[in-house]
Design a protein around this motif. Structure first.
Motif, PDB file in Angstrom:
ATOM      1  N   ARG A 324      43.280  28.584  33.393  1.00 14.62           N
ATOM      2  CA  ARG A 324      43.632  28.017  32.087  1.00 14.62           C
ATOM      3  C   ARG A 324      42.545  28.304  31.062  1.00 14.62           C
ATOM      4  NH1 ARG A 324      42.012  23.962  29.362  1.00 14.62           N
ATOM      5  NH2 ARG A 324      40.761  23.120  31.080  1.00 14.62           N
ATOM      6  N   VAL A 325      41.276  28.202  31.475  1.00 11.74           N
ATOM      7  CA  VAL A 325      40.155  28.435  30.565  1.00 11.74           C
ATOM      8  C   VAL A 325      40.148  29.876  30.060  1.00 11.74           C
ATOM      9  CG1 VAL A 325      37.633  28.668  30.524  1.00 11.74           C
ATOM     10  CG2 VAL A 325      38.693  26.595  31.462  1.00 11.74           C
ATOM     11  N   LEU A 326      40.480  30.812  30.928  1.00 12.43           N
ATOM     12  CA  LEU A 326      40.424  32.221  30.559  1.00 12.43           C
ATOM     13  C   LEU A 326      41.669  32.711  29.830  1.00 12.43           C
ATOM     14  CD1 LEU A 326      38.852  33.817  33.772  1.00 12.43           C
ATOM     15  CD2 LEU A 326      37.708  33.312  31.610  1.00 12.43           C
ATOM     16  N   ALA A 327      42.761  31.948  29.899  1.00 17.47           N
ATOM     17  CA  ALA A 327      44.047  32.427  29.397  1.00 17.47           C
ATOM     18  C   ALA A 327      44.016  32.885  27.933  1.00 17.47           C
ATOM     19  CB  ALA A 327      45.121  31.366  29.609  1.00 17.47           C
ATOM     20  N   PRO A 328      43.467  32.116  26.983  1.00  9.82           N
ATOM     21  CA  PRO A 328      43.505  32.577  25.585  1.00  9.82           C
ATOM     22  C   PRO A 328      42.765  33.899  25.374  1.00  9.82           C
ATOM     23  CG  PRO A 328      43.020  30.223  25.690  1.00  9.82           C
ATOM     24  CD  PRO A 328      42.931  30.739  27.094  1.00  9.82           C
ATOM     25  N   ALA A 329      41.571  34.035  25.956  1.00  2.00           N
ATOM     26  CA  ALA A 329      40.828  35.285  25.813  1.00  2.00           C
ATOM     27  C   ALA A 329      41.551  36.428  26.492  1.00  2.00           C
ATOM     28  CB  ALA A 329      39.419  35.124  26.388  1.00  2.00           C
ATOM     29  N   ALA A 330      42.126  36.168  27.666  1.00  2.37           N
ATOM     30  CA  ALA A 330      42.853  37.214  28.380  1.00  2.37           C
ATOM     31  C   ALA A 330      44.061  37.689  27.579  1.00  2.37           C
ATOM     32  CB  ALA A 330      43.285  36.705  29.754  1.00  2.37           C
ATOM     33  N   GLU A 331      44.753  36.769  26.923  1.00  2.00           N
ATOM     34  CA  GLU A 331      45.905  37.154  26.111  1.00  2.00           C
ATOM     35  C   GLU A 331      45.486  38.035  24.935  1.00  2.00           C
ATOM     36  OE1 GLU A 331      47.731  33.501  25.048  1.00  2.00           O
ATOM     37  OE2 GLU A 331      48.480  33.079  27.079  1.00  2.00           O
ATOM     38  N   ARG A 332      44.360  37.695  24.299  1.00  6.01           N
ATOM     39  CA  ARG A 332      43.881  38.525  23.179  1.00  6.01           C
ATOM     40  C   ARG A 332      43.489  39.919  23.681  1.00  6.01           C
ATOM     41  NH1 ARG A 332      41.203  33.673  21.970  1.00  6.01           N
ATOM     42  NH2 ARG A 332      39.209  34.529  22.704  1.00  6.01           N
ATOM     43  N   LEU A 333      42.838  39.988  24.844  1.00  3.58           N
ATOM     44  CA  LEU A 333      42.426  41.276  25.388  1.00  3.58           C
ATOM     45  C   LEU A 333      43.634  42.104  25.817  1.00  3.58           C
ATOM     46  CD1 LEU A 333      39.386  39.974  27.428  1.00  3.58           C
ATOM     47  CD2 LEU A 333      39.258  41.577  25.506  1.00  3.58           C
ATOM     48  N   ALA A 334      44.676  41.434  26.323  1.00  9.27           N
ATOM     49  CA  ALA A 334      45.897  42.147  26.683  1.00  9.27           C
ATOM     50  C   ALA A 334      46.575  42.703  25.429  1.00  9.27           C
ATOM     51  CB  ALA A 334      46.829  41.218  27.447  1.00  9.27           C
ATOM     52  N   ALA A 335      46.597  41.908  24.361  1.00 15.44           N
ATOM     53  CA  ALA A 335      47.197  42.377  23.105  1.00 15.44           C
ATOM     54  C   ALA A 335      46.411  43.556  22.534  1.00 15.44           C
ATOM     55  CB  ALA A 335      47.247  41.233  22.091  1.00 15.44           C
ATOM     56  N   GLY A 336      45.105  43.582  22.799  1.00 14.74           N
ATOM     57  CA  GLY A 336      44.261  44.680  22.330  1.00 14.74           C
ATOM     58  C   GLY A 336      44.261  45.889  23.237  1.00 14.74           C
ATOM     59  N   GLY A 337      45.013  45.831  24.343  1.00 13.25           N
ATOM     60  CA  GLY A 337      45.152  46.989  25.207  1.00 13.25           C
ATOM     61  C   GLY A 337      44.038  47.182  26.212  1.00 13.25           C
ATOM     62  N   LEU A 338      43.189  46.161  26.421  1.00 10.61           N
ATOM     63  CA  LEU A 338      42.078  46.306  27.360  1.00 10.61           C
ATOM     64  C   LEU A 338      42.386  45.729  28.740  1.00 10.61           C
ATOM     65  CD1 LEU A 338      38.961  45.536  25.121  1.00 10.61           C
ATOM     66  CD2 LEU A 338      40.013  47.745  25.650  1.00 10.61           C
ATOM     67  N   LEU A 339      43.278  44.743  28.795  1.00  9.61           N
ATOM     68  CA  LEU A 339      43.620  44.108  30.070  1.00  9.61           C
ATOM     69  C   LEU A 339      45.134  44.057  30.237  1.00  9.61           C
ATOM     70  CD1 LEU A 339      41.254  40.984  30.365  1.00  9.61           C
ATOM     71  CD2 LEU A 339      40.962  43.234  31.397  1.00  9.61           C
ATOM     72  N   GLU A 340      45.530  43.938  31.513  1.00  3.73           N
ATOM     73  CA  GLU A 340      46.908  43.648  31.858  1.00  3.73           C
ATOM     74  C   GLU A 340      46.932  42.342  32.639  1.00  3.73           C
ATOM     75  OE1 GLU A 340      48.217  48.322  32.574  1.00  3.73           O
ATOM     76  OE2 GLU A 340      47.810  46.983  34.277  1.00  3.73           O
ATOM     77  N   ARG A 341      47.926  41.513  32.380  1.00  2.00           N
ATOM     78  CA  ARG A 341      48.062  40.256  33.118  1.00  2.00           C
ATOM     79  C   ARG A 341      49.287  40.354  34.022  1.00  2.00           C
ATOM     80  NH1 ARG A 341      47.644  34.832  30.018  1.00  2.00           N
ATOM     81  NH2 ARG A 341      47.182  34.212  32.149  1.00  2.00           N
ATOM     82  N   ALA A 342      49.084  40.078  35.299  1.00  2.43           N
ATOM     83  CA  ALA A 342      50.180  40.068  36.265  1.00  2.43           C
ATOM     84  C   ALA A 342      50.023  38.820  37.120  1.00  2.43           C
ATOM     85  CB  ALA A 342      50.156  41.323  37.126  1.00  2.43           C
ATOM     86  N   ARG A 343      50.806  37.786  36.791  1.00  4.19           N
ATOM     87  CA  ARG A 343      50.680  36.492  37.467  1.00  4.19           C
ATOM     88  C   ARG A 343      49.243  35.998  37.345  1.00  4.19           C
ATOM     89  NH1 ARG A 343      54.564  37.362  42.835  1.00  4.19           N
ATOM     90  NH2 ARG A 343      56.444  37.927  41.659  1.00  4.19           N
ATOM     91  N   ALA A 344      48.572  35.781  38.474  1.00  2.50           N
ATOM     92  CA  ALA A 344      47.212  35.236  38.414  1.00  2.50           C
ATOM     93  C   ALA A 344      46.157  36.328  38.504  1.00  2.50           C
ATOM     94  CB  ALA A 344      46.997  34.236  39.543  1.00  2.50           C
ATOM     95  N   ARG A 345      46.538  37.566  38.229  1.00  3.79           N
ATOM     96  CA  ARG A 345      45.590  38.676  38.349  1.00  3.79           C
ATOM     97  C   ARG A 345      45.342  39.305  36.982  1.00  3.79           C
ATOM     98  NH1 ARG A 345      43.296  41.827  42.229  1.00  3.79           N
ATOM     99  NH2 ARG A 345      44.249  40.541  43.848  1.00  3.79           N
ATOM    100  N   LEU A 346      44.082  39.598  36.714  1.00  4.39           N
ATOM    101  CA  LEU A 346      43.689  40.353  35.527  1.00  4.39           C
ATOM    102  C   LEU A 346      43.287  41.754  35.960  1.00  4.39           C
ATOM    103  CD1 LEU A 346      41.457  37.980  33.353  1.00  4.39           C
ATOM    104  CD2 LEU A 346      43.846  38.594  33.002  1.00  4.39           C
ATOM    105  N   ARG A 347      43.872  42.758  35.299  1.00  4.89           N
ATOM    106  CA  ARG A 347      43.545  44.143  35.623  1.00  4.89           C
ATOM    107  C   ARG A 347      43.130  44.873  34.360  1.00  4.89           C
ATOM    108  NH1 ARG A 347      48.551  44.281  39.049  1.00  4.89           N
ATOM    109  NH2 ARG A 347      49.552  45.226  37.238  1.00  4.89           N
TER     110      ARG A 347
END
Length: 377
Positions: A324-347
């Motif tokens: 939950r703590v990482l979710a907002p930053a992870a979403e911004r990074l995914a929107a910026g094309g640096l990360l992919e989110r798949a369930r509970a995994r960050l790639r």
């Protein structure tokens, strides 16, 4: 403990870019090293017995040891190897021969990490390497013919280097693994003292070419600097990137152990340099608390194309709300094309691998804002 690293500090030459703990041979020095290594191995085995699934001999140049010295080194290791264990030995081309390869096979080595760096003589001379391009080709071909899994180390983006030629040569050899690095000019090395500075644009172009050339040859980028055919990934290094437990033997070697019953999540042990290690000085011990463990796990795991299992990281660290703590930053990074989110995994994406710091920093900031310092020491 299923993984063991063993550091052999001796090198025939000291390269001007190297900042590893390396020394030249000296009277009685290898003998003292082997005696201390046997004692340290016995001490560690008493605390951490069991089978090894990976054993990695790094350096330095482990293949620089003489025949009887290599035999003594392997005889000092009391751990049995699990069926199918990966046993890697770092080697320089000039230290290999058919007879030496036969000996290494008899000692249980099945994977050679070959420090080629380049197949071009002007580049090798600039790097201070003792071998020539023809010697590097010969060593790789002989190791493959002898039945070893072979990984090549290449340095990319160097002045006067034909990057495409080096990559095409490596691909044509048919090796299963290539570690492709850009030159790191570390403080205190001769290159740093001479004022040598890497060229970021040249290095970026070289890495793009590596993805293209090695990818065509069937070697996929599975880590920031590593390419492999399916099933040829470096299993020992995967243990580091996945934050498993590993032991360390030899001067300046490090170990990482989980401590579920202790004050922190993990413990790092780092041996002193050769003179103090040979005299019996114990390793420096650092307790790694939940916050530091989470940050290190993200730093290491996001180097891998497979990424990080956040649910598993939350269990290991004890930070139950980590996802939950990482979710907002992870979403911004995914929107910026640096990360992919798949369930509970960050790639990481390809862009994320290229810009790892940019992908990592917002996640670290989110953790530091949510959790107080855990007092790791």
């Amino acid at each position: 403990m299923r993984h063991l690293y063993l550091h052999v500090p001796f090198c025939p030459t000291l390269c001007p870019y190297c900042d590893f703990h390396v020394v030249r041979r000296g009277p009685g020095l290898v003998e003292r090293y082997l005696e201390r290594l046997a004692a340290e191995a016995a001490e560690l085995h008493a605390r951490r017995p069991g089978e090894l699934t990976t054993l990695y001999l790094g350096g330095g140049t482990p293949s620089y040891l003489r025949d009887r010295e290599l035999e003594r080194l392997f005889a000092a290791l009391p751990w049995p190897l699990a069926p199918g264990a990966e046993v890697t030995l770092e080697a320089n081309p000039g230290t290999l021969s058919p007879a030496r390869l036969e000996q290494l096979r008899s000692l249980g080595v099945n994977r050679i990490s070959l420090g080629v760096q380049s197949f071009q003589d002007p580049v090798l001379a600039r790097l201070g390497r003792a071998h020539k391009g023809r010697g590097a080709l010969r060593a790789a071909e002989e190791a493959l013919a002898a039945g070893f899994r072979v990984s090549l180390d290449l340095i990319l983006g160097l002045p006067v280097q034909d990057v495409a030629a080096d990559l095409e040569t490596a691909a044509a050899l048919g090796v299963g693994h290539v570690s492709a690095y850009t030159l790191q000019v570390e403080a205190g090395t001769p290159f740093a003292l001479a004022g040598l500075e890497p060229d970021p644009d040249r290095e970026a172009e070289a890495f793009e070419l590596a993805r293209e050339v090695l990818g065509r040859a069937g070697l996929a980028r599975y880590e920031v600097s590593n390419f492999a055919r399916p099933g040829e990934e470096a299993r020992h290094n995967l243990a580091y990137w996945r934050m498993a437990e590993w032991g360390g033997l030899g001067p300046a070697a490090s170990a990482h152990f989980h401590t579920p019953a202790g004050p922190g999540v993990a413990e790092r042990r780092t041996n002193p340099p050769l003179p103090r290690w040979a005299a019996g000085e114990p390793p420096l011990r650092e307790v790694i608390g939940p916050l530091e463990h989470a940050k290190e796990s993200l730093m290491m795991g996001l180097r891998l194309r497979e990424g990080v299992d956040l649910a598993g990281l939350a269990r290991r660290s004890g930070l139950a709300e980590l996802g939950r703590v990482l979710a907002p930053a992870a979403e911004r990074l995914a929107a910026g094309g640096l990360l992919e989110r798949a369930r509970a995994r960050l790639r990481p994406t390809e862009a994320g691998l290229d810009r790892l710091h940019a992908a990592l920093l917002p996640l670290w900031e989110a953790l530091e804002a949510a959790y107080p310092s855990d007092g790791a020491s």
